[in-house]
Design a protein around this motif. Structure first.
Motif, mmCIF file in Angstrom:
data_model
loop_
_atom_site.group_PDB
_atom_site.id
_atom_site.type_symbol
_atom_site.label_atom_id
_atom_site.label_comp_id
_atom_site.label_asym_id
_atom_site.label_seq_id
_atom_site.Cartn_x
_atom_site.Cartn_y
_atom_site.Cartn_z
ATOM 1 N N SER A 54 0.808 -1.088 0.075
ATOM 2 C CA SER A 54 0.147 -0.056 -0.095
ATOM 3 C C SER A 54 0.908 1.279 -0.054
ATOM 4 O O SER A 54 1.882 1.255 0.708
ATOM 5 N N ASN A 55 0.394 2.175 -0.791
ATOM 6 C CA ASN A 55 1.294 3.503 -0.630
ATOM 7 C C ASN A 55 1.254 4.517 0.635
ATOM 8 O O ASN A 55 1.618 5.470 0.815
ATOM 9 N N LYS A 56 -0.067 3.978 1.420
ATOM 10 C CA LYS A 56 -0.466 4.818 2.566
ATOM 11 C C LYS A 56 -0.619 3.794 3.555
ATOM 12 O O LYS A 56 -0.657 2.690 3.656
ATOM 13 N N LEU A 57 -0.169 4.307 4.783
ATOM 14 C CA LEU A 57 -0.143 3.708 6.203
ATOM 15 C C LEU A 57 -1.774 3.759 6.712
ATOM 16 O O LEU A 57 -2.626 4.631 6.276
ATOM 17 N N VAL A 58 -1.844 2.990 7.845
ATOM 18 C CA VAL A 58 -3.275 2.990 8.443
ATOM 19 C C VAL A 58 -3.677 4.212 8.700
ATOM 20 O O VAL A 58 -4.653 4.905 8.515
ATOM 21 N N GLY A 59 -2.575 5.150 9.137
ATOM 22 C CA GLY A 59 -3.101 6.416 9.825
ATOM 23 C C GLY A 59 -3.286 7.484 8.588
ATOM 24 O O GLY A 59 -3.620 8.795 8.742
ATOM 25 N N GLY A 60 -2.849 7.114 7.288
ATOM 26 C CA GLY A 60 -3.168 7.886 6.126
ATOM 27 C C GLY A 60 -1.769 8.653 5.833
ATOM 28 O O GLY A 60 -1.959 9.081 4.540
ATOM 29 N N GLY A 61 -0.698 8.469 6.424
ATOM 30 C CA GLY A 61 0.511 9.080 5.868
ATOM 31 C C GLY A 61 1.273 8.281 4.851
ATOM 32 O O GLY A 61 0.607 7.141 4.554
ATOM 33 N N SER A 62 2.238 8.545 4.108
ATOM 34 C CA SER A 62 2.913 7.871 2.992
ATOM 35 C C SER A 62 3.617 6.555 3.550
ATOM 36 O O SER A 62 4.174 6.743 4.861
#
Length: 211
Positions: A54-62
């Protein structure tokens, strides 16, 4: 009774630790000198296989694992160490599509769209290795991921008849990536379970020639 239970629990923990250690050691030994950090030293391969995430972490960051794999792929292509790129990742729902996201960023980084091929059924590392050989017709490949992932992928590839080397994308600090590192130990045990059971990819499909 309590003492016997305690001994049984201790023996169970020791057995699990031994299994984790053994599987990890076997893969490390088998893939020694098969991964590269230096762009100058890595042999050329016609195709680089970048493994999806995924290009995003669970928290929404890169996700640094993603951004570093993009960077490593661009470096390999720019240096002429690969001619084509196969992106293998998860496209399990219409809202989650790793290969397409990777392609967008690789094209944005300067790689021609026609040089990028997508494997939408790379749900697991095992699937990616088997499909690279049987669907995309590859005999050898440069895998692009973090070192720990490259080692597991190379080991699987070898067992499935695909010769592979790895180009190591930068990882993250042990403190930040501790959860991933712990999970990797169990993933390496799963490698041997899958090989013993001759686990097959979720999908095969029509052959796709990379040219």
């Amino acid at each position: 009774m309590i003492k016997k239970i305690g001994i049984a629990v201790l023996l169970g923990v020791l057995a699990i630790a031994l299994i984790l250690f053994s599987c990890n050691k076997i893969i490390n030994k088998a893939t020694k000198n098969r991964t590269y950090w230096n762009i100058q030293n890595i042999p050329k391969n016609r195709v680089g296989l970048v493994l999806g995430t995924s290009n995003k972490l669970v928290g929404g960051g890169s996700n640094p694992y993603y951004t570093n794999r993009i960077k490593a792929t661009l470096e390999l292509f720019t240096a002429g160490k690969i001619d084509y790129i196969l992106v293998s990742g998860d496209n399990s729902t219409q809202y989650y599509n790793e290969p397409t996201v990777f392609k967008k960023d690789l094209v944005q980084g300067g790689i021609p769209s026609e040089k990028i091929f997508l494997d939408y059924a790379g749900f697991r590392t095992l699937d990616s290795m088997v499909r690279a050989k049987h669907i995309f017709g590859l005999d050898s490949v440069t895998i692009i991921s973090q070192k720990f992932h490259n080692e597991r992928a190379i080991y699987l590839a070898e067992k499935k008849g695909l010769y592979a080397i790895g180009f190591n994308a930068d990882g993250i600090s042990l403190n930040q990536g501790l959860k991933v590192q712990i999970r990797e130990y169990f993933a390496r045990v799963k490698v041997f379970i899958d090989l013993t059971l001759n686990t097959q990819p979720k999908f095969f499909g029509d052959k796709i020639e990379i040219k």
